[in-house]
Motif scaffolding. Structure first.
Motif, PDB file in Angstrom:
ATOM      1  N   PHE A  75     -21.867  59.334  27.433  1.00 31.32           N
ATOM      2  CA  PHE A  75     -20.524  59.075  26.924  1.00 31.32           C
ATOM      3  C   PHE A  75     -20.336  59.887  25.652  1.00 31.32           C
ATOM      4  O   PHE A  75     -21.135  59.783  24.726  1.00 31.32           O
ATOM      5  N   SER A  76     -19.281  60.715  25.616  1.00 29.09           N
ATOM      6  CA  SER A  76     -19.046  61.571  24.457  1.00 29.09           C
ATOM      7  C   SER A  76     -17.822  61.114  23.675  1.00 29.09           C
ATOM      8  O   SER A  76     -17.124  60.180  24.075  1.00 29.09           O
ATOM      9  N   ALA A  77     -17.560  61.784  22.578  1.00 25.59           N
ATOM     10  CA  ALA A  77     -16.372  61.492  21.768  1.00 25.59           C
ATOM     11  C   ALA A  77     -15.094  61.693  22.577  1.00 25.59           C
ATOM     12  O   ALA A  77     -14.092  61.023  22.337  1.00 25.59           O
ATOM     13  N   HIS A  78     -15.123  62.573  23.550  1.00 28.11           N
ATOM     14  CA  HIS A  78     -13.966  62.754  24.427  1.00 28.11           C
ATOM     15  C   HIS A  78     -13.703  61.487  25.238  1.00 28.11           C
ATOM     16  O   HIS A  78     -12.561  61.176  25.568  1.00 28.11           O
ATOM     17  N   GLY A  79     -14.752  60.760  25.553  1.00 26.37           N
ATOM     18  CA  GLY A  79     -14.601  59.482  26.242  1.00 26.37           C
ATOM     19  C   GLY A  79     -13.928  58.444  25.358  1.00 26.37           C
ATOM     20  O   GLY A  79     -13.094  57.664  25.821  1.00 26.37           O
ATOM     21  N   VAL A  80     -14.277  58.431  24.073  1.00 31.20           N
ATOM     22  CA  VAL A  80     -13.627  57.519  23.130  1.00 31.20           C
ATOM     23  C   VAL A  80     -12.133  57.803  23.103  1.00 31.20           C
ATOM     24  O   VAL A  80     -11.302  56.898  23.217  1.00 31.20           O
ATOM     25  N   SER A  81     -11.792  59.067  22.964  1.00 34.34           N
ATOM     26  CA  SER A  81     -10.381  59.468  22.936  1.00 34.34           C
ATOM     27  C   SER A  81      -9.673  59.088  24.233  1.00 34.34           C
ATOM     28  O   SER A  81      -8.549  58.574  24.218  1.00 34.34           O
ATOM     29  N   ALA A  82     -10.330  59.307  25.371  1.00 33.27           N
ATOM     30  CA  ALA A  82      -9.722  58.976  26.669  1.00 33.27           C
ATOM     31  C   ALA A  82      -9.480  57.476  26.787  1.00 33.27           C
ATOM     32  O   ALA A  82      -8.421  57.056  27.277  1.00 33.27           O
ATOM     33  N   LEU A  83     -10.427  56.654  26.330  1.00 30.33           N
ATOM     34  CA  LEU A  83     -10.234  55.203  26.404  1.00 30.33           C
ATOM     35  C   LEU A  83      -9.107  54.743  25.487  1.00 30.33           C
ATOM     36  O   LEU A  83      -8.322  53.862  25.856  1.00 30.33           O
ATOM     37  N   LEU A  84      -9.006  55.325  24.300  1.00 32.18           N
ATOM     38  CA  LEU A  84      -7.906  54.972  23.395  1.00 32.18           C
ATOM     39  C   LEU A  84      -6.559  55.366  23.997  1.00 32.18           C
ATOM     40  O   LEU A  84      -5.593  54.609  23.945  1.00 32.18           O
ATOM     41  N   GLN A  85      -6.491  56.556  24.606  1.00 30.05           N
ATOM     42  CA  GLN A  85      -5.258  57.000  25.262  1.00 30.05           C
ATOM     43  C   GLN A  85      -4.937  56.106  26.459  1.00 30.05           C
ATOM     44  O   GLN A  85      -3.779  55.743  26.675  1.00 30.05           O
ATOM     45  N   ALA A  86      -5.955  55.765  27.236  1.00 28.14           N
ATOM     46  CA  ALA A  86      -5.755  54.921  28.417  1.00 28.14           C
ATOM     47  C   ALA A  86      -5.236  53.551  28.003  1.00 28.14           C
ATOM     48  O   ALA A  86      -4.331  53.001  28.641  1.00 28.14           O
ATOM     49  N   GLN A  87      -5.801  53.006  26.937  1.00 24.54           N
ATOM     50  CA  GLN A  87      -5.330  51.713  26.447  1.00 24.54           C
ATOM     51  C   GLN A  87      -3.868  51.794  26.016  1.00 24.54           C
ATOM     52  O   GLN A  87      -3.070  50.909  26.318  1.00 24.54           O
ATOM     53  N   HIS A  88      -3.503  52.871  25.344  1.00 19.26           N
ATOM     54  CA  HIS A  88      -2.111  53.051  24.918  1.00 19.26           C
ATOM     55  C   HIS A  88      -1.179  53.113  26.129  1.00 19.26           C
ATOM     56  O   HIS A  88      -0.105  52.491  26.133  1.00 19.26           O
ATOM     57  N   ILE A  89      -1.585  53.841  27.153  1.00 19.25           N
ATOM     58  CA  ILE A  89      -0.782  53.949  28.377  1.00 19.25           C
ATOM     59  C   ILE A  89      -0.602  52.567  29.012  1.00 19.25           C
ATOM     60  O   ILE A  89       0.513  52.190  29.395  1.00 19.25           O
TER      61      ILE A  89
END
Length: 150
Positions: A75-89
């Protein structure tokens, strides 16, 4: 099932078995919950696919979107960003967003990045998450500095 990536040797991590995808995503319906199951690695080459699948799940007015991260092995920092974006969506679409049984590598990076508290966590059996240690343990105990201690 969505799969991404190529197999073979990579310099940054151990080689995958020939033919194994780097990441697999599966979307299923469990009652009123849309469940996205992620396995493999979430990195810069594929993190956007998770966000896109959450957006697709939210198109059908799901009241709950749960992401099962128990089979994530990198799991990379890109995964953190993707989860934050997914939660926002999901929240923008009116859905609850839950991370289900995140693997230790996911929990660790979310905790060290300061994002762990931004998510609702749940074990796969519906219970609250078990406490996991995210602190880095030192190999040797700290000793008083001989120059400053009396």
């Amino acid at each position: 099932m969505w799969e991404t990536g190529t197999s073979g040797e990579r310099a940054d991590r151990r080689p995958d078995r020939l033919g194994d995808p780097i990441m697999s995503l599966a979307l299923t319906c469990a009652g009123s919950t849309k469940l996205i199951t992620v396995s493999g690695e979430i990195d810069m080459s594929n993190a956007h696919l998770l966000t896109e699948l959450v957006a697709c799940a939210c198109d059908s007015s799901a009241p709950v979107v749960a992401v099962d991260l128990s089979a994530v092995r990198f799991f990379s920092a890109h995964g953190v960003s993707a989860l934050l974006q997914a939660q926002h969506i999901a929240v923008t679409a009116g859905a609850a967003f839950i991370l289900r049984d995140p693997a230790p590598c996911v929990t660790y990076l979310l905790a060290t990045s300061g994002a762990l508290g931004d998510f609702r966590l749940n074990r796969g059996d519906g219970h609250p998450p078990r406490p996991r240690s995210t602190a880095v343990e030192l190999a040797t105990p700290l000793r008083a500095d001989p120059l400053t201690s009396g």
